[in-house]
Design an enzyme around this catalytic site. Structure first.
Site, PDB file in Angstrom:
ATOM      1  N   LYS A  20       2.707  -3.750  14.129  1.00 50.75           N
ATOM      2  CA  LYS A  20       3.443  -4.651  13.246  1.00 50.75           C
ATOM      3  C   LYS A  20       4.415  -3.841  12.404  1.00 50.75           C
ATOM      4  CE  LYS A  20       2.857  -8.718  10.317  1.00 50.75           C
ATOM      5  NZ  LYS A  20       1.892  -9.711   9.824  1.00 50.75           N
ATOM      6  N   THR A  59       0.869  -1.179   0.000  1.00 47.32           N
ATOM      7  CA  THR A  59       0.000   0.000   0.000  1.00 47.32           C
ATOM      8  C   THR A  59       0.900   1.221   0.000  1.00 47.32           C
ATOM      9  OG1 THR A  59      -1.804  -1.113   1.164  1.00 47.32           O
ATOM     10  CG2 THR A  59      -1.757   1.282   1.274  1.00 47.32           C
TER      11      THR A  59
END
Length: 390
Positions: free
Chosen positions: A248, A213
């Site tokens: 993360k 992304t």
């Protein structure tokens, strides 16, 4: 209540449980199907068939097989020696399913009977999105690796929340928070997904590390990361019942980047770090698809991700739980991540080459590894060999 109770909970009589040290148990769909040899035979047969298909099609077929009850399952693995509490949650064993396999939470009930100690679904975005154009998933068999450039394809937070609301209890389930590709405020997207799915999960993960992304990894910088975390924490404060928040991160960060992230997460009181996501590195690969664009996962990531676990463990002086992910193919590797500083581990790509039984195999064998090192509980092994990875 945080979630509804599924009509067939994990405590139902037909669900098998394997208590480590008391003999094997396995489930085939809902009835019992005992015998590790038979389970492995059918699994190897199924893997051979699936690998004849294009990778993304094989992924879809594996989920359909789980839903249909046609997959041999290892049963719920309960390990007294490896049972551990992390971020206020109790885990019967430390082996989790990483985000990306069951993106849309369509196979939670069978996955809970596959030996996992916890599951993570998603990434979910506020609005449904198709992701990047296919082909976008590639096997690298000579490297035992995978490259993906899915781009957060998912059914959207509302559809995923509806499924999470009906899930069984017994195994912790988390949601990976994603952002829509066209979003101008990705932090707001993370917060929106948490607001929708938060009432039905046990933890949530801020995913600022997917390479698929545009500009998402830019959010790992100090100022941007602080802003994103503040938005998510505000959304958490509005939930009726609070959930732990994990972050993360990517494996491709410099030592200075890791220091900055450690400072931010400790200041912002993040509940834990998931280390790591996929890598952009292609070092040492020999398979035909090695130069495909996307994030690389699987065996080549093991050493890099484990070093990040050790570095973060040192930087946070053991004050912050770390979930180790990347390249785990067996119990020895899973245990090595624990000894490097992780409290829990997750697997995904390893299942492409070793099957779903990898989860229960690791969970059962890790019990013996802990015992062999003279520890009475897994928690005593955390960080015990950290120095070797620094």
């Amino acid at each position: 209540t945080r979630r509804a109770t599924f009509s067939s909970s994990l405590s139902a009589p037909k669900t098998s449980r394997c208590v480590v040290g008391q003999g094997p148990a396995a489930g085939y769909g809902r009835p019992y199907f005992s015998g590790r040899f038979v389970v492995r035979f059918y699994e190897r047969l199924a893997l051979g068939i699936l690998h004849r298909y294009e990778p993304e099609k094989a992924h879809e077929l594996s989920l359909r097989a789980l839903q249909s009850g046609l997959v041999p399952l290892g049963g719920v693995v309960v390990s007294k020696r490896c049972k551990i509490n992390v971020a206020g949650l109790s885990f019967q064993n430390p082996v989790g399913l990483a985000a990306g396999y069951d993106k849309n939470a369509v196979a939670l009930e069978p996955l809970m009977r596959a030996g996992f100690g916890f599951l993570e679904v998603g990434a979910a975005t506020p609005r449904p999105q198709p992701g990047n154009t296919a082909p976008r998933l590639f096997r690298l068999p000579k490297d035992r690796a995978i490259i993906n450039r899915f781009g957060f394809n998912n059914d959207g937070a509302n559809a995923i929340a509806a499924r999470l609301a009906l899930r069984p209890t017994g195994v912790p389930v988390g949601i990976n928070l994603g952002a829509n590709k066209d979003s101008v405020d990705k932090g707001a997207d993370f917060a929106a997904v948490l607001a929708i799915c938060g009432p039905y999960v046990d933890f949530a993960t801020i995913n600022v590390s997917s390479p698929n992304t545009e500009k998402l990894r830019d959010l790992q910088g100090r100022a941007a990361l602080n802003a994103v975390i503040e938005q998510v924490m505000e959304a958490r404060s509005a939930l009726e019942q609070s959930v732990p928040i994990f972050l993360k991160i990517a494996p491709d960060l410099s030592a200075k980047d890791l220091e900055s992230i450690a400072e931010v997460v400790l200041t912002q009181k993040i509940d834990g770090i998931i280390a790591t996501n996929t890598t952009l590195s292609r070092e040492g690969l020999v398979s035909a698809n090695a130069q495909q664009m996307g994030g690389l996962s699987g065996a080549p990531l093991f050493e890099k991700s484990t070093r990040v676990v050790a570095q973060l463990s040192l930087l946070t002086t053991g004050r912050l739980p770390i979930i180790g992910v990347g390249g785990i193919e067996n119990a020895d590797q899973a245990y090595e991540k624990i000894c490097a500083g992780a409290s829990l581990v997750q697997i995904y790509s390893g299942m492409v080459y070793h099957g779903l039984s990898l989860a229960s195999d690791i969970a059962k064998k890790m019990d013996n590894l802990v015992k062999k090192d003279g520890f009475s509980n897994l928690s005593q092994a955390i960080g015990s060999r950290r120095q070797a990875w620094l």
